[in-house]
Design an enzyme around this catalytic site. Sequence first.
Site, PDB file in Angstrom:
ATOM      1  N   CYS A 122      22.022  15.342  55.214  1.00 25.07           N
ATOM      2  CA  CYS A 122      20.613  15.768  55.245  1.00 25.07           C
ATOM      3  C   CYS A 122      19.779  14.538  54.900  1.00 25.07           C
ATOM      4  CB  CYS A 122      20.431  16.871  54.209  1.00 25.07           C
ATOM      5  SG  CYS A 122      18.759  17.128  53.621  1.00 25.07           S
ATOM      6  N   CYS A 126      12.203  16.427  55.728  1.00 25.07           N
ATOM      7  CA  CYS A 126      11.553  17.498  56.503  1.00 25.07           C
ATOM      8  C   CYS A 126      10.818  18.497  55.622  1.00 25.07           C
ATOM      9  CB  CYS A 126      12.589  18.232  57.343  1.00 25.07           C
ATOM     10  SG  CYS A 126      13.928  17.193  57.884  1.00 25.07           S
ATOM     11  N   THR A 213      14.862  18.961  47.354  1.00 20.87           N
ATOM     12  CA  THR A 213      15.632  18.056  48.207  1.00 20.87           C
ATOM     13  C   THR A 213      15.037  16.651  48.217  1.00 20.87           C
ATOM     14  OG1 THR A 213      16.265  19.906  49.573  1.00 20.87           O
ATOM     15  CG2 THR A 213      16.457  17.740  50.582  1.00 20.87           C
ATOM     16  N   GLU A 278      19.606  16.910  45.340  1.00 20.85           N
ATOM     17  CA  GLU A 278      18.591  17.894  44.974  1.00 20.85           C
ATOM     18  C   GLU A 278      18.279  17.670  43.500  1.00 20.85           C
ATOM     19  OE1 GLU A 278      20.112  19.239  48.627  1.00 20.85           O
ATOM     20  OE2 GLU A 278      18.200  19.885  47.771  1.00 20.85           O
ATOM     21  N   HIS A 313      10.807  25.622  58.177  1.00 25.06           N
ATOM     22  CA  HIS A 313      12.031  24.954  57.750  1.00 25.06           C
ATOM     23  C   HIS A 313      13.269  25.594  58.395  1.00 25.06           C
ATOM     24  CE1 HIS A 313      13.467  21.616  55.502  1.00 25.06           C
ATOM     25  NE2 HIS A 313      14.481  22.327  55.035  1.00 25.06           N
ATOM     26  N   TYR A 317      16.524  23.685  60.878  1.00 22.71           N
ATOM     27  CA  TYR A 317      17.972  23.737  60.681  1.00 22.71           C
ATOM     28  C   TYR A 317      18.738  23.776  62.011  1.00 22.71           C
ATOM     29  CZ  TYR A 317      18.085  24.378  55.608  1.00 22.71           C
ATOM     30  OH  TYR A 317      18.009  24.178  54.258  1.00 22.71           O
ATOM     31  N   CYS A 320      19.170  19.797  62.547  1.00 20.77           N
ATOM     32  CA  CYS A 320      20.009  18.967  61.655  1.00 20.77           C
ATOM     33  C   CYS A 320      21.416  19.523  61.519  1.00 20.77           C
ATOM     34  CB  CYS A 320      19.340  18.787  60.298  1.00 20.77           C
ATOM     35  SG  CYS A 320      19.200  20.290  59.333  1.00 20.77           S
ATOM     36  N   GLU A 465      23.540  24.189  51.458  1.00 25.37           N
ATOM     37  CA  GLU A 465      22.176  24.146  52.007  1.00 25.37           C
ATOM     38  C   GLU A 465      22.060  25.097  53.197  1.00 25.37           C
ATOM     39  OE1 GLU A 465      20.904  20.349  53.726  1.00 25.37           O
ATOM     40  OE2 GLU A 465      19.758  20.061  51.902  1.00 25.37           O
TER      41      GLU A 465
HETATM   42 FE1  SF4 Z   1      17.715  18.351  55.298  1.00 23.10          FE
HETATM   43 FE2  SF4 Z   1      17.826  19.676  57.585  1.00 23.10          FE
HETATM   44 FE3  SF4 Z   1      16.120  20.459  55.662  1.00 23.10          FE
HETATM   45 FE4  SF4 Z   1      15.724  18.203  57.046  1.00 23.10          FE
HETATM   46  S1  SF4 Z   1      15.703  20.316  57.887  1.00 23.10           S
HETATM   47  S2  SF4 Z   1      15.511  18.458  54.832  1.00 23.10           S
HETATM   48  S3  SF4 Z   1      17.788  17.427  57.343  1.00 23.10           S
HETATM   49  S4  SF4 Z   1      18.354  20.499  55.562  1.00 23.10           S
END
Ligand code: SF4
Length: 527
Positions: A122, A126, A213, A278, A313, A317, A320, A465
Amino acid sequence: MTRTFSFIILNFKNFKHERVIMTVRTGEQYLESIRNRSKVEIYVMGKEVKDVTTHPFLRPSVMSFKATFDAAWQEDTKELGRAWSPFIEEEINRFNHIHRSPEDLAAKVKLLRKLSHKTGACFQRCVGWDSLNTLNIVSNMMAAKGKREMRDRFVEYLKFVQKRDLALAGAMTDAKGVRNLKPSQQPNKNAYLRITEVTKDGIYVSGAKANITGVAATEEMVVLPTRAMGPEDKDYAVAFALPTDTEGVKIVVGRQLNDSRRMEQGEIDALPYFYNHEGLVIFDNVFVPMNRVFLAGDWEYTGTLVEIFSAYHRQGYGGCKAGLGDVIIGASADLAKQIGVEKASHVQDKLTEMIFLTETMYSAGIAASLNAVKLCESCWWVNPMHANVTKHLVAKFPAQIAQLSIDIAGGIVGTAPSEWDLKNPKLREYISKYLQGVEDYTAEDRLRMVRLIENVSMGVAFQIESVHGAGSPAAQRIMFSRLYDLNYSQEVAKSLAGRKSELKFTSKAEPWRESQSESEARESGLK
Ligand code: SF4
């Protein structure tokens, strides 16, 4: 909640990021900036960390964050990594961009998939990005209802961030205390971050934000409320932004599986040497100047804000986690070759299943983007149903992908000798002989791939996560039942079954209800 003495009125010029104005920064410029933070208070395993860029525990996380800056300069990601900002009329890093179209939202998902290929982790930036986009919509709603000053403050802050290409954290989840009690009912009054005093110059806050994060690798934090609140919780309805090294802010970095491997100074056992972290962020009576306060007691907007943020958010996902799926698929296929089973039908079948699971997550993320919802002029929100479906798939599929990869790789994922054994002259010859499979590959080749599978597929980013980031699976199921119009589909069924039905066909293909955010936008006259 008043304070009688006055403070010097702070404006954005008082903040230290003033010195460096660089609209699209390089990764090196980002490193230089976080190396030079003055008052930052960060702890790892009980000890204070002065320089996160060199600390062995945090450096892999900083390097993963850095990839978001490098993306704006590298040829293969430059186009996805940059965007045009009408707010400052300059090209900026996409991670601070306000989405202006469904294509912008799709570019986000694609960029995240690509960056997972470069980090295997990660990259943490984001959450701050989604916080900016959330505040953009909510501040428009507030302005439409007469709270123009919140909109003006937000736009000034956004320009400040975009001009300097700042690294932001999004700090949302509170400590939460007793889960079945509201913030104002908690025995610990600070179980949710709250406003303790208001002065004419700003507010004071106390409490903590948990599981934040990448926070130790950032320059600024955007703080948002974590849940919908009522009038009795108004002291907890607070949103603001602050430099990460503000006095009174303490960051306690959490532990992760296999984290001590990063401290070993090796080059194999902790592959890919990119990680996220985190942190628990403690606010000990911290002052926030008024021009950085975006919500103060405005409990009426908290439900909408949480819905908007979480959908943004959850959409991300799909990018990523699909990208991490690609890394694990590639490593599994390579390991299958190393031991000569790549043509076995059961291996082919498992790889195909992993591809299907990965592409399903990605497809949902792209659908959430291209079926976006426009909530106000130039405010593009994701499709809330698709975004929640994306995250729900992500809560389930990575565990299946990890299991299939272990199945292909073999028990060695849990039993392989360390790189230090391989490097020991007394053992090297034996380990090289007994870890090797097909002659074209060395024992080290195999160990590297085994470690990559182990650390990526079982790491926090892919397992924990994926389940709890952006809200637990139960939160998405609540959204499904809110958004899906079960009455409509029942009327469809009754009509086809030849029973009396009150079905009135609409132009919409989907039996979906309007989300809270869409209805708020409509009632505010924005939509
Ligand atoms: Fe991490 Fe994915 Fe969240 Fe971006 S969207 S902060 S890469 S878990």
